[in-house]
Enzyme design. Structure first.
Site, PDB file in Angstrom:
ATOM      1  N   ILE A  78       0.719  -1.166   0.214  1.00 51.84           N
ATOM      2  CA  ILE A  78      -0.045   0.022  -0.241  1.00 51.84           C
ATOM      3  C   ILE A  78       0.781   1.254  -0.023  1.00 51.84           C
ATOM      4  O   ILE A  78       0.635   2.426  -0.498  1.00 51.84           O
ATOM      5  CB  ILE A  78      -0.978   0.028   1.316  1.00 51.84           C
ATOM      6  CG1 ILE A  78      -2.006   0.898   0.944  1.00 51.84           C
ATOM      7  CG2 ILE A  78      -0.360   0.246   2.406  1.00 51.84           C
ATOM      8  CD1 ILE A  78      -3.092   1.225   2.107  1.00 51.84           C
ATOM      9  N   HIS A 138      -2.293  -4.020  -5.645  1.00 51.85           N
ATOM     10  CA  HIS A 138      -1.432  -4.111  -4.473  1.00 51.85           C
ATOM     11  C   HIS A 138      -2.414  -4.623  -3.449  1.00 51.85           C
ATOM     12  O   HIS A 138      -3.465  -4.545  -3.283  1.00 51.85           O
ATOM     13  CB  HIS A 138      -1.175  -2.500  -4.025  1.00 51.85           C
ATOM     14  CG  HIS A 138      -2.332  -1.680  -3.473  1.00 51.85           C
ATOM     15  ND1 HIS A 138      -2.701  -1.562  -2.199  1.00 51.85           N
ATOM     16  CD2 HIS A 138      -3.317  -0.983  -4.332  1.00 51.85           C
ATOM     17  CE1 HIS A 138      -3.729  -0.799  -2.230  1.00 51.85           C
ATOM     18  NE2 HIS A 138      -4.308  -0.651  -3.159  1.00 51.85           N
ATOM     19  N   CYS A 139      -1.876  -4.902  -2.185  1.00 50.12           N
ATOM     20  CA  CYS A 139      -2.531  -5.122  -0.898  1.00 50.12           C
ATOM     21  C   CYS A 139      -1.674  -4.506   0.117  1.00 50.12           C
ATOM     22  O   CYS A 139      -1.322  -3.492  -0.142  1.00 50.12           O
ATOM     23  CB  CYS A 139      -2.448  -6.891  -0.870  1.00 50.12           C
ATOM     24  SG  CYS A 139      -0.955  -7.599  -0.842  1.00 50.12           S
ATOM     25  N   ALA A 140      -1.500  -5.127   1.461  1.00 52.15           N
ATOM     26  CA  ALA A 140      -0.848  -4.285   2.241  1.00 52.15           C
ATOM     27  C   ALA A 140       0.460  -4.444   2.140  1.00 52.15           C
ATOM     28  O   ALA A 140       1.351  -3.296   2.162  1.00 52.15           O
ATOM     29  CB  ALA A 140      -1.256  -4.936   3.733  1.00 52.15           C
ATOM     30  N   SER A 155      -2.275  -9.558  -3.258  1.00 48.67           N
ATOM     31  CA  SER A 155      -2.027  -8.945  -4.586  1.00 48.67           C
ATOM     32  C   SER A 155      -1.179 -10.044  -5.429  1.00 48.67           C
ATOM     33  O   SER A 155      -1.617 -10.254  -6.771  1.00 48.67           O
ATOM     34  CB  SER A 155      -1.009  -7.984  -4.697  1.00 48.67           C
ATOM     35  OG  SER A 155       0.163  -8.337  -3.882  1.00 48.67           O
TER      36      SER A 155
END
EC number: 3.1.3.48
Length: 347
Positions: free
Chosen positions: A16, A88-90, A96
């Protein structure tokens, strides 16, 4: 951590925090963003992009599979518009990566597997590692042929049903009748024109029980222990639930009743009421076949109590073996026709 470009694709993967690096986003010509996390970042981060959001956590039992077709379609729309896509993810590690693998599988259905696609992504981002649940879902997505919609696919429906069963068993109870997927009540796909099928009958009364469509294939596991031998024939044929099993699986439920308690384990009786022979057993929590493989949930017909034989081949099938027709049968049912007339081992 920075975002990384997937080799050969205008697709980038990251966490992120890479959304705050405007210069890097501009250099990569990012126009579309897929956000795969439940956290709600500031809307200002996405003001310059088209965004597709999937609200899930990075845990094994999240259903990311249902979101894959829409995510793949969104990624393709961004690429077709001449831009680049950030997924994206974290941390840019699990969620992702799963979405990126799904896109790659969709583009190269026969050229990639979930594991080989992951290895391609790891060339630029070595930390990528979808959790075990997401890898299982990618394998199902690949098995289904990476369709544009998964909701009505039989493989997806069976997976959802199995998840419900597992949740019920974890609470120490059988699943509710209304949640059980009886396969012979589902729309059937057209049979292959050359298909050859197996027919299973009650040995006592000769009542038809099932055929190839309802058999669950399982592979024999090679065990070092003497208890499980790799060449040991399976003693059971495992089936998907069928409506004739309802009185055995839900003995307290009436014909129009979908409530009531049900046993976790029990016996399967022949659906011929004048016969009622014991055909096998069921265990919602699963059974270990004598070949060593676990089947969960398990509805097993004892081979000693049924006859298994080939039906007459469909026109045009000739004498082709089932393996050539794409029919993958359980161990112990793949050999030549037996000489004792029992049908054991037929196919």
């Amino acid at each position: 951590m920075a975002m990384n470009q997937i080799p050969g694709q205008n697709i980038y993967i990251g966490g992120i925090f890479c959304l705050k690096n405007k210069a890097a986003l501009d250099r990569a010509n990012i126009t579309h963003v897929v956000s795969v996390l439940r956290l709600a970042p500031s809307e200002n981060l996405f003001s310059d992009f088209k965004q597709h959001r999937i609200d899930i956590d990075d845990v094994d039992d999240e259903n990311l599979l249902e979101h894959l077709p829409a995510a793949v379609n969104f990624i393709q729309s961004g690429l077709d518009a001449g831009g680049s896509v950030l997924v994206h993810c974290a941390m840019g590690k699990s969620r992702s990566a799963t979405v990126c693998i799904a896109y790659m599988l969709h583009q190269q259905r026969s050229g990639l597997t979930p594991q080989s696609a992951l290895e391609v992504i790891r060339q630029s981002r070595p930390l990528c590692e979808p959790n075990d649940g997401f890898m299982e879902q990618l394998n199902l997505y690949h098995e289904m042929g990476c369709p544009d919609e998964v909701a009505d696919h039989p493989v997806y429906q069976r997976w959802l049903y199995r998840r419900e069963v597992e949740e019920s068993v974890a609470c120490g109870r059988a699943p509710e009748l209304k949640s059980v997927r009886f396969e012979d009540e589902q729309p059937q796909r057209p049979q292959e024109p050359t298909a050859q099928v197996v027919e299973i009958k009650c040995r006592k009364c000769r009542r038809g029980i099932a055929d190839s469509k309802y058999i669950i294939s399982h592979d024999q596991e090679k065990k070092e222990s003497n208890k499980y031998r790799s060449n040991q024939e399976c003693a059971h044929v495992f089936l998907h639930p069928m409506k004739w099993m309802r009185p055995s699986l839900f003995p307290e439920a009436g014909p129009n009743d979908y409530e009531g308690d049900a046993p976790l384990t029990g016996r399967l009786a022949c659906p011929n009421t004048s016969c009622g022979a014991n055909l096998g057993k069921f265990a919602w929590q699963g059974l270990q076949c004598n070949c060593g493989q676990w089947v969960v949930p398990a509805i097993g017909l004892a081979k000693a109590r049924v006859d298994i034989a080939n039906k007459a081949p469909v026109r045009g099938a000739g004498n082709l073996p089932p393996t050539a027709l794409g029919i993958r049968m359980p161990p112990g049912m793949r050999g030549p026709e037996s000489s004792d007339g029992s049908g054991r081992g037929n196919l």
